[in-house]
Design an enzyme around this catalytic site. Sequence first.
Site: not given
Length: 276
Positions: A75, A77, A84, A120, A164-165, A209, A232, A235
């Site tokens: 990942d 962030d 983030e 967001r 990554s998201g 992912k 972390d 997700n």
Amino acid sequence: MNLVVLAEDVDSIALKNVAKLTGASEIQQITPRSFRLVGAQAHAGLAETCAASGLDHAWVPEGRRLADFGLFVTDMDSTLINIECIDEIADMQGLKAEVAAITEAAMQGEIDFRESLTRRVALLGGLPERALEDVYTQRLQLNPGAERLMQGLKRAGIHSVLVSGGFTYFTERLKMRLGFDHAFANELEVIDGHLTGRVIGAIVDGEAKAAHLTRIRDSLGLAPHQVIAAGDGANDIPMMNAAGFGIAFHPKPVLRAVANCSLDYSGLDGVLDLFG
């Protein structure tokens, strides 16, 4: 299984206390920052004892070495980097608190990631594209040990993927900077130099992912036990479940519960110290 104990600086007395607590028959040094406790047995007080001395620990299969792996997927962030990104972009709009609250809820697994991302990103509509560069150059830093980790993976011949998201603006730059073989993330739509508040294409969420991990793993002819995944938050659970060994870096409780190892005191390069 052997118990591996590691930290930036392992105190010898603390190490011996852990060995005594778990009934280990021998302490073997793996690297200058990690030790294998042969014959150690699970103990209810292990986590508390290690935490009191600032030690990370993990149960590692007998004989497992870094060279046994062929793929590392991480990942971005709050794992590879210290921020983030979407929260820092939102700060340019004076909306950091509002966006950060949604981010935290998603990482804790309290709300659906796709919903959280859509909400967001919508708040970023109208922001100049240059805000992304400001975040990258002024606020983004690699987490400790990131560069050493990537160098060690390359020496071991391990394929690396950043998934990554977050956003392609950042993953593509980090891919070039650190030498990842692949990078996947969400693409922010930009029109006339401003963010529209939308993403282009399919959203990269937890399931995506895991799908990227599985596809690349299969293309390399690897088995699940030859894959390491690091993250972390909630997700990252699907890809961690698809990997043979899961590393949770300063994780949310929901991810800590499913990871093979949580790195709370070591840098990202602690991954190298686990296996020798």
